[in-house]
Write a protein that holds these residues in place. Structure first.
Motif, PDB file in Angstrom:
ATOM      1  N   SER A  42       0.825  -1.209   0.000  1.00  0.00           N
ATOM      2  CA  SER A  42       0.000   0.000   0.000  1.00  0.00           C
ATOM      3  C   SER A  42       0.858   1.256   0.000  1.00  0.00           C
ATOM      4  O   SER A  42       0.599   2.206  -0.745  1.00  0.00           O
ATOM      5  CB  SER A  42      -0.924  -0.016   1.216  1.00  0.00           C
ATOM      6  N   ALA A  43       1.904   1.252   0.845  1.00  0.00           N
ATOM      7  CA  ALA A  43       2.779   2.424   0.913  1.00  0.00           C
ATOM      8  C   ALA A  43       3.529   2.635  -0.395  1.00  0.00           C
ATOM      9  O   ALA A  43       3.720   3.777  -0.840  1.00  0.00           O
ATOM     10  CB  ALA A  43       3.771   2.260   2.071  1.00  0.00           C
ATOM     11  N   SER A  44       3.941   1.548  -1.057  1.00  0.00           N
ATOM     12  CA  SER A  44       4.673   1.671  -2.322  1.00  0.00           C
ATOM     13  C   SER A  44       3.794   2.279  -3.406  1.00  0.00           C
ATOM     14  O   SER A  44       4.260   3.091  -4.212  1.00  0.00           O
ATOM     15  CB  SER A  44       5.207   0.311  -2.763  1.00  0.00           C
ATOM     16  N   SER A  45       2.519   1.892  -3.424  1.00  0.00           N
ATOM     17  CA  SER A  45       1.618   2.483  -4.421  1.00  0.00           C
ATOM     18  C   SER A  45       1.400   3.964  -4.148  1.00  0.00           C
ATOM     19  O   SER A  45       1.385   4.789  -5.068  1.00  0.00           O
ATOM     20  CB  SER A  45       0.278   1.744  -4.430  1.00  0.00           C
ATOM     21  N   THR A  46       1.270   4.320  -2.867  1.00  0.00           N
ATOM     22  CA  THR A  46       1.085   5.730  -2.503  1.00  0.00           C
ATOM     23  C   THR A  46       2.310   6.560  -2.874  1.00  0.00           C
ATOM     24  O   THR A  46       2.197   7.643  -3.455  1.00  0.00           O
ATOM     25  CB  THR A  46       0.806   5.857  -0.998  1.00  0.00           C
ATOM     26  N   ILE A  47       3.495   6.035  -2.556  1.00  0.00           N
ATOM     27  CA  ILE A  47       4.731   6.750  -2.872  1.00  0.00           C
ATOM     28  C   ILE A  47       4.921   6.858  -4.387  1.00  0.00           C
ATOM     29  O   ILE A  47       5.350   7.895  -4.905  1.00  0.00           O
ATOM     30  CB  ILE A  47       5.938   6.036  -2.227  1.00  0.00           C
ATOM     31  N   GLY A  48       4.593   5.770  -5.118  1.00  0.00           N
ATOM     32  CA  GLY A  48       4.712   5.808  -6.580  1.00  0.00           C
ATOM     33  C   GLY A  48       3.816   6.862  -7.196  1.00  0.00           C
ATOM     34  O   GLY A  48       4.233   7.604  -8.102  1.00  0.00           O
ATOM     35  N   ILE A  49       2.582   6.949  -6.716  1.00  0.00           N
ATOM     36  CA  ILE A  49       1.662   7.977  -7.220  1.00  0.00           C
ATOM     37  C   ILE A  49       2.186   9.361  -6.876  1.00  0.00           C
ATOM     38  O   ILE A  49       2.163  10.283  -7.714  1.00  0.00           O
ATOM     39  CB  ILE A  49       0.247   7.762  -6.631  1.00  0.00           C
ATOM     40  N   ALA A  50       2.685   9.541  -5.659  1.00  0.00           N
ATOM     41  CA  ALA A  50       3.201  10.848  -5.238  1.00  0.00           C
ATOM     42  C   ALA A  50       4.379  11.281  -6.108  1.00  0.00           C
ATOM     43  O   ALA A  50       4.459  12.434  -6.549  1.00  0.00           O
ATOM     44  CB  ALA A  50       3.611  10.793  -3.767  1.00  0.00           C
ATOM     45  N   ILE A  51       5.295  10.360  -6.376  1.00  0.00           N
ATOM     46  CA  ILE A  51       6.464  10.692  -7.205  1.00  0.00           C
ATOM     47  C   ILE A  51       6.036  11.040  -8.628  1.00  0.00           C
ATOM     48  O   ILE A  51       6.519  12.017  -9.221  1.00  0.00           O
ATOM     49  CB  ILE A  51       7.467   9.514  -7.214  1.00  0.00           C
ATOM     50  N   GLY A  52       5.113  10.238  -9.190  1.00  0.00           N
ATOM     51  CA  GLY A  52       4.643  10.513 -10.549  1.00  0.00           C
ATOM     52  C   GLY A  52       3.970  11.867 -10.656  1.00  0.00           C
ATOM     53  O   GLY A  52       4.229  12.639 -11.593  1.00  0.00           O
ATOM     54  N   VAL A  53       3.104  12.192  -9.700  1.00  0.00           N
ATOM     55  CA  VAL A  53       2.408  13.488  -9.701  1.00  0.00           C
ATOM     56  C   VAL A  53       3.417  14.628  -9.538  1.00  0.00           C
ATOM     57  O   VAL A  53       3.351  15.642 -10.246  1.00  0.00           O
ATOM     58  CB  VAL A  53       1.345  13.526  -8.578  1.00  0.00           C
ATOM     59  N   MET A  54       4.357  14.452  -8.605  1.00  0.00           N
ATOM     60  CA  MET A  54       5.353  15.496  -8.356  1.00  0.00           C
ATOM     61  C   MET A  54       6.187  15.771  -9.609  1.00  0.00           C
ATOM     62  O   MET A  54       6.345  16.930 -10.027  1.00  0.00           O
ATOM     63  CB  MET A  54       6.270  15.068  -7.213  1.00  0.00           C
ATOM     64  N   VAL A  55       6.723  14.720 -10.227  1.00  0.00           N
ATOM     65  CA  VAL A  55       7.584  14.890 -11.394  1.00  0.00           C
ATOM     66  C   VAL A  55       6.799  15.477 -12.568  1.00  0.00           C
ATOM     67  O   VAL A  55       7.308  16.337 -13.304  1.00  0.00           O
ATOM     68  CB  VAL A  55       8.233  13.550 -11.791  1.00  0.00           C
TER      69      VAL A  55
ATOM     70  N   VAL B  59      -4.031  10.265  -0.935  1.00  0.00           N
ATOM     71  CA  VAL B  59      -2.834  10.604  -0.154  1.00  0.00           C
ATOM     72  C   VAL B  59      -1.640  10.848  -1.084  1.00  0.00           C
ATOM     73  O   VAL B  59      -0.869  11.800  -0.899  1.00  0.00           O
ATOM     74  CB  VAL B  59      -2.518   9.478   0.849  1.00  0.00           C
ATOM     75  N   GLY B  60      -1.475   9.970  -2.101  1.00  0.00           N
ATOM     76  CA  GLY B  60      -0.379  10.139  -3.052  1.00  0.00           C
ATOM     77  C   GLY B  60      -0.483  11.456  -3.806  1.00  0.00           C
ATOM     78  O   GLY B  60       0.529  12.149  -4.003  1.00  0.00           O
ATOM     79  N   CYS B  61      -1.694  11.814  -4.215  1.00  0.00           N
ATOM     80  CA  CYS B  61      -1.891  13.078  -4.938  1.00  0.00           C
ATOM     81  C   CYS B  61      -1.584  14.277  -4.054  1.00  0.00           C
ATOM     82  O   CYS B  61      -0.974  15.255  -4.510  1.00  0.00           O
ATOM     83  CB  CYS B  61      -3.324  13.168  -5.463  1.00  0.00           C
ATOM     84  N   LEU B  62      -2.014  14.215  -2.789  1.00  0.00           N
ATOM     85  CA  LEU B  62      -1.742  15.329  -1.880  1.00  0.00           C
ATOM     86  C   LEU B  62      -0.240  15.518  -1.668  1.00  0.00           C
ATOM     87  O   LEU B  62       0.278  16.643  -1.759  1.00  0.00           O
ATOM     88  CB  LEU B  62      -2.433  15.079  -0.542  1.00  0.00           C
ATOM     89  N   LEU B  63       0.456  14.408  -1.396  1.00  0.00           N
ATOM     90  CA  LEU B  63       1.901  14.493  -1.197  1.00  0.00           C
ATOM     91  C   LEU B  63       2.605  14.973  -2.465  1.00  0.00           C
ATOM     92  O   LEU B  63       3.460  15.870  -2.431  1.00  0.00           O
ATOM     93  CB  LEU B  63       2.454  13.128  -0.782  1.00  0.00           C
ATOM     94  N   GLY B  64       2.260  14.354  -3.611  1.00  0.00           N
ATOM     95  CA  GLY B  64       2.894  14.707  -4.876  1.00  0.00           C
ATOM     96  C   GLY B  64       2.623  16.137  -5.287  1.00  0.00           C
ATOM     97  O   GLY B  64       3.519  16.838  -5.787  1.00  0.00           O
ATOM     98  N   THR B  65       1.400  16.604  -5.061  1.00  0.00           N
ATOM     99  CA  THR B  65       1.040  17.970  -5.444  1.00  0.00           C
ATOM    100  C   THR B  65       1.800  18.984  -4.603  1.00  0.00           C
ATOM    101  O   THR B  65       2.340  19.968  -5.132  1.00  0.00           O
ATOM    102  CB  THR B  65      -0.475  18.184  -5.282  1.00  0.00           C
ATOM    103  N   CYS B  66       1.856  18.759  -3.293  1.00  0.00           N
ATOM    104  CA  CYS B  66       2.574  19.693  -2.418  1.00  0.00           C
ATOM    105  C   CYS B  66       4.062  19.760  -2.782  1.00  0.00           C
ATOM    106  O   CYS B  66       4.631  20.846  -2.911  1.00  0.00           O
ATOM    107  CB  CYS B  66       2.400  19.281  -0.966  1.00  0.00           C
ATOM    108  N   LEU B  67       4.682  18.589  -2.957  1.00  0.00           N
ATOM    109  CA  LEU B  67       6.102  18.566  -3.316  1.00  0.00           C
ATOM    110  C   LEU B  67       6.334  19.135  -4.712  1.00  0.00           C
ATOM    111  O   LEU B  67       7.309  19.860  -4.947  1.00  0.00           O
ATOM    112  CB  LEU B  67       6.634  17.134  -3.238  1.00  0.00           C
ATOM    113  N   GLY B  68       5.438  18.798  -5.659  1.00  0.00           N
ATOM    114  CA  GLY B  68       5.577  19.289  -7.028  1.00  0.00           C
ATOM    115  C   GLY B  68       5.482  20.800  -7.105  1.00  0.00           C
ATOM    116  O   GLY B  68       6.281  21.454  -7.791  1.00  0.00           O
TER     117      GLY B  68
END
Length: 422
Positions: free
Chosen positions: A27-40, A337-346
Motif C-alpha cells: 500500500s505504501a509503495s503504491s502511494t509513494i509511486g503515485i506521489a512521485i509521478g504526480v510530483m515529477v 494521499v499520493g496526490c496530496l503528497l505529490g502535489t505539495c512537493l511538485g
C-alpha cells in the motif's frame, strides 16, 4: 452514523491495514509511486511552460514576429505604410528593414553575416535589441558608417567598439547596368568599410550572424531610393497567432509581398517544446498508472483477508454496491494521499526550480544550459493551475479505475461457503 456505511467500513479497513506488514508495504509503495509521478509531472510541465514563456518573452523580443517582404518592387513611402499597418487591430508596432547576406572581414578573418538595415528609432518599437547591448550604444547606429554586431561575430573577428572592418555585400544590378556586368560569372562584391559602434549579446545563433546598419546606409549600398524599403517588420499582440495575423494584415496590404513569421524561422523550438511536453506527459502518466495498479494487489489481499467480514455483512443484508464502494474507497485513499503528497512537493519544487538548478550548477561547477547553444542560460519555470488540476484529476481517475476489479471481486464472496468453512 453521520458518514455513509461504505465510507465508515473503508476507513476502518484503512486503519486496520496499517498493522499488516506486507500489505502495508504494498500500500505504501503504491502511494509513494503515485506521489512521485504526480510530483515529477507537475515539475516537468512547469519547466515546459517556462520554456514556452521564455520563447515568447525572450527570443521573440529580438526575432521578428512577422515580416512582409517585397516580391519584386521595393515598398515605397515606408513611413506612410508603417503608420497604416500600425492601425491594424492586432499589430502593436511596425518598422522598415532592408536585409541581405554578406561577409564581414577583419584582416585575414572572414565571417558570414546577415546585414539588416533598420531605422534606429522604429526598430526599438518592434525589438528589444537595445537592452542586450554589452558594448557601445544602440543610438550610435545613426552614424553614417556605424554597425552593431553580435558578440559571436566580435569574438570570431577579434574586434571591439571603435574598430574598422570591411563589409562585403552582393553586387547591385540596376536597370542601367551593362549586360556584360550582369552576366559576369564571378561578380565583384560591393565593399564598404564600417565602424563597430556596438556589440550585443543575446544568446544562440543570433549573436553569430546578425549585423545592424542604419537604413540610409543600407539603401545606398543596395540601390534603394530614400523612401523605399525591402520589407516591413511587425510586432503582434499574440505571438502564437502570428501566422494568422500576418495573413490578415497582408490581405489588406497594397503590394505583393512574401509572408514570413517566426514559426518558419524558429518554430522548431516551439514544436520541440510541445513534443517534449506530450512525450513526458504520456511517460509520467504511465508511471502514475503503474503505481496506481499496485492498488490492485493491495485490495486483492485485503479482500482475501476480509472474506469473513464480507460474508457477515452480506448475511446482515449489506448490498453488493455498499461492499464494492467500501473497497473502492479503501483503494482510493492511496490515490488521494499520493496526490496530496505529490502535489505539495511538485508545487514546492516547481516554484523554486530555477534557484534549485542554479544551486546545483554552482555546487558541481556544471552548466546545464549554455547561452551559446540555447537562447537562455537558466532553467525557466512557470506553474499553471490548469496543469496541477489536470495531473491530480488524472491520477485520481487512474487510482479509481484500479480499485474496480478487486472491489467487484469482493461482491462475489459467497457467505455460505466462507461461514461454513469457518
Amino acid at each position: 452514523m453521520l458518514k455513509p456505511l461504505s465510507v465508515f467500513i473503508g476507513l476502518r479497513y484503512v486503519r486496520s491495514r496499517h498493522s499488516k506488514g506486507f500489505s502495508s508495504f504494498i500500500s505504501a509503495s503504491s502511494t509513494i509511486g503515485i506521489a512521485i509521478g504526480v510530483m515529477v509531472l507537475i515539475v516537468v510541465l512547469s519547466a515546459m511552460n517556462g520554456f514556452e514563456r521564455a520563447l515568447a518573452t525572450h527570443l521573440l523580443s529580438i526575432v521578428p514576429h512577422g515580416e512582409l517582404v517585397a516580391v519584386s518592387e521595393p515598398i515605397p513611402k515606408w513611413r506612410e505604410t508603417v503608420t497604416k499597418l500600425e492601425l491594424e487591430p492586432n499589430v502593436i508596432a511596425a518598422a522598415p528593414f532592408i536585409k541581405t547576406q554578406g561577409m564581414m572581414q577583419k584582416s585575414a578573418a572572414l565571417k558570414g553575416v546577415e546585414v539588416r538595415g533598420v531605422d534606429m528609432m522604429a526598430e526599438q518599437r518592434v525589438s528589444a535589441i537595445a537592452e542586450y547591448m554589452t558594448e557601445g550604444d544602440w543610438q550610435d547606429l545613426s552614424l553614417e558608417n556605424g554597425a552593431v554586431i553580435g558578440a559571436g561575430i566580435a569574438a570570431k573577428l577579434s574586434v571591439q567598439v571603435g574598430d574598422k572592418v570591411q563589409l562585403l555585400l552582393p553586387p547591385v544590378i540596376t536597370a542601367d547596368s551593362s549586360v556584360n556586368k550582369a552576366k559576369q560569372q564571378f561578380p565583384v562584391p560591393t565593399k564598404q568599410q564600417v565602424i563597430i559602434v556596438g556589440v550585443f549579446k543575446f544568446g544562440g545563433t543570433i549573436d553569430d550572424t546578425q549585423v545592424f546598419v542604419n537604413l540610409a546606409k543600407a539603401s545606398q549600398l543596395l540601390g534603394y531610393q530614400a523612401d523605399e524599403v525591402q520589407g516591413i517588420r511587425l510586432k503582434v499582440s499574440d505571438v502564437f497567432a502570428a501566422p494568422q495575423i500576418v495573413r490578415e494584415v497582408a490581405f489588406n496590404f497594397d503590394y505583393y509581398v512574401y509572408l514570413q513569421d517566426w514559426t518558419r524561422s524558429h518554430g522548431h523550438l516551439f514544436n520541440d517544446i510541445q513534443l517534449v511536453r506530450l512525450v513526458m506527459y504520456i511517460v509520467l502518466i504511465l508511471v502514475i498508472a503503474v503505481a496506481s495498479f499496485n492498488i490492485v494487489s493491495t485490495l486483492i489481499m485485503a479482500v482475501n483477508e476480509k472474506k469473513s467480514d464480507i460474508a457477515i455483512l452480506k448475511t446482515m443484508g449489506a448490498k453488493s454496491s455498499t461492499i464494492m464502494a467500501s473497497f473502492m474507497f479503501q483503494g482510493l485513499m492511496n490515490g488521494i494521499v499520493g496526490c496530496l503528497l505529490g502535489t505539495c512537493l511538485g508545487i514546492l519544487l516547481a516554484l523554486n526550480l530555477t534557484d534549485i538548478m542554479r544551486a546545483i550548477e554552482a555546487a558541481f561547477s556544471v552548466e546545464f544550459l549554455s547561452s551559446d547553444v540555447y537562447f537562455i542560460d537558466y532553467l525557466p519555470t512557470e506553474l499553471r493551475e490548469k496543469d496541477v488540476t489536470t495531473t491530480v484529476i488524472t491520477a485520481l481517475i487512474l487510482s479509481l479505475l484500479a480499485t474496480i476489479y478487486p472491489a467487484w471481486r469482493a461482491t462475489k464472496v459467497e457467505p455460505a461457503q466462507v461461514l461454513g468453512q469457518a
